[in-house]
Design a protein around this motif. Structure first.
Motif, mmCIF file in Angstrom:
data_model
loop_
_atom_site.group_PDB
_atom_site.id
_atom_site.type_symbol
_atom_site.label_atom_id
_atom_site.label_comp_id
_atom_site.label_asym_id
_atom_site.label_seq_id
_atom_site.Cartn_x
_atom_site.Cartn_y
_atom_site.Cartn_z
ATOM 1 N N VAL A 18 0.858 -1.191 0.000
ATOM 2 C CA VAL A 18 0.000 0.000 0.000
ATOM 3 C C VAL A 18 0.889 1.234 0.000
ATOM 4 O O VAL A 18 1.898 1.288 0.701
ATOM 5 N N ASN A 124 1.779 4.929 14.740
ATOM 6 C CA ASN A 124 0.765 4.237 13.942
ATOM 7 C C ASN A 124 -0.651 4.550 14.418
ATOM 8 O O ASN A 124 -1.574 4.669 13.597
ATOM 9 N N LYS A 128 -3.553 6.725 12.069
ATOM 10 C CA LYS A 128 -4.946 6.333 11.789
ATOM 11 C C LYS A 128 -5.871 7.538 11.959
ATOM 12 O O LYS A 128 -6.807 7.734 11.175
ATOM 13 N N GLU A 129 -5.590 8.347 12.979
ATOM 14 C CA GLU A 129 -6.361 9.586 13.181
ATOM 15 C C GLU A 129 -6.170 10.528 11.998
ATOM 16 O O GLU A 129 -7.123 11.122 11.497
ATOM 17 N N ALA A 131 -5.336 9.791 8.940
ATOM 18 C CA ALA A 131 -6.031 9.244 7.761
ATOM 19 C C ALA A 131 -7.516 9.609 7.804
ATOM 20 O O ALA A 131 -8.103 9.992 6.790
ATOM 21 N N GLY A 132 -8.119 9.508 8.993
ATOM 22 C CA GLY A 132 -9.533 9.848 9.153
ATOM 23 C C GLY A 132 -9.799 11.321 8.906
ATOM 24 O O GLY A 132 -10.728 11.684 8.170
ATOM 25 N N ASN A 137 -8.834 6.720 2.703
ATOM 26 C CA ASN A 137 -9.417 5.410 3.004
ATOM 27 C C ASN A 137 -8.375 4.290 2.881
ATOM 28 O O ASN A 137 -8.502 3.377 2.074
ATOM 29 N N LYS A 138 -7.308 4.415 3.690
ATOM 30 C CA LYS A 138 -6.252 3.407 3.700
ATOM 31 C C LYS A 138 -5.812 3.181 5.143
ATOM 32 O O LYS A 138 -5.889 4.097 5.961
ATOM 33 N N GLU A 139 -5.353 1.963 5.421
ATOM 34 C CA GLU A 139 -4.842 1.632 6.759
ATOM 35 C C GLU A 139 -3.438 2.233 6.869
ATOM 36 O O GLU A 139 -2.438 1.608 6.519
ATOM 37 N N LEU A 140 -3.391 3.471 7.341
ATOM 38 C CA LEU A 140 -2.139 4.219 7.333
ATOM 39 C C LEU A 140 -1.206 3.763 8.461
ATOM 40 O O LEU A 140 -1.562 3.795 9.634
ATOM 41 N N THR A 141 -0.013 3.303 8.082
ATOM 42 C CA THR A 141 1.020 2.939 9.054
ATOM 43 C C THR A 141 2.313 3.633 8.629
ATOM 44 O O THR A 141 2.433 4.093 7.486
ATOM 45 N N ILE A 144 4.139 2.606 5.361
ATOM 46 C CA ILE A 144 3.574 3.030 4.071
ATOM 47 C C ILE A 144 4.386 4.197 3.493
ATOM 48 O O ILE A 144 4.468 4.360 2.273
#
Length: 211
Positions: A18, A124, A128-129, A131-132, A137-141, A144
């Protein structure tokens, strides 16, 4: 009396990497965050997006890792903790802005760090916050960011794969080629959308006239 695994062949399952698109990077870059905590995490994540360094390698950076490169410009000279291979990365303007921003940060001064990085777990969680808030719309870590450097920042902009491999500290060009495959898939998806756009009656009629 015989090896039970002699006919067994292991299968390698390719992991889907991703990464962020250019638009998604801009969203994060331009967003005003309500807390200093999220701004800090955003800055360090972007630092990794524009250097390709993994979390632990960013954490280990000190000011002494910055020196003048072959072109007389500032570069980061470091070794990847995972593979112990050398990484030599020219500093892009956005990277320099982030370094300058935290030059006098207490954590950087007290602990001899280039950036005041949090724990990987906290980074991480806060990503996630982010990204929101940015409607990504991705599982942000954090990892990435490294994939984003390899794809969107470098390969997509015509940087040769050999140069990308050297900056990422890969020992084998094959490792870097996985990112090129991701881009091939992107090209395929883009062309599929183009085919759908061109596949209307008007276009088909015109094509028949040409034929």
């Amino acid at each position: 009396d015989k090896n039970p695994f002699s006919n067994y062949k292991a299968k390698v399952r390719e992991v889907e990497r991703v990464y962020l698109t250019e638009d998604e990077i801009q969203k994060i870059l331009n967003k005003e965050f309500p807390t200093e905590r999220l701004s800090l995490v955003r800055d360090i994540f972007l630092f990794s997006c524009f250097t390709g360094l993994a979390y632990i390698d960013v954490k280990n950076l000190t000011k002494s890792h910055i020196s003048l490169g072959i072109d007389g410009e500032k570069w980061i000279f470091t070794h990847r903790q995972k593979t112990e291979s050398a990484s030599k990365i020219p500093i892009l303007p956005v990277t320099q802005l982030i370094i300058d921003k935290y030059l006098e940060h207490p954590q950087c001064l007290n602990e001899d760090r280039l950036l005041p990085i949090l724990s990987n777990q906290k980074m991480n969680a806060y990503l996630k916050e982010i990204a929101g808030i940015c409607e990504i719309n991705k599982e942000l870590t954090f990892h990435i960011a490294r994939h984003t450097f390899a794809t969107t920042v470098t390969l997509s902009n015509g940087v040769p794969i050999e140069s990308v491999s050297k900056m990422l500290g890969h020992k084998n060009l094959r490792t870097t080629q996985h990112y090129a495959k991701v881009l091939d898939r992107k090209v395929s998806d883009d062309m599929r959308l183009l085919k759908e756009k061109l596949g209307n009656t008007h276009t088909i009629t015109k094509a028949k006239q040409i034929g």
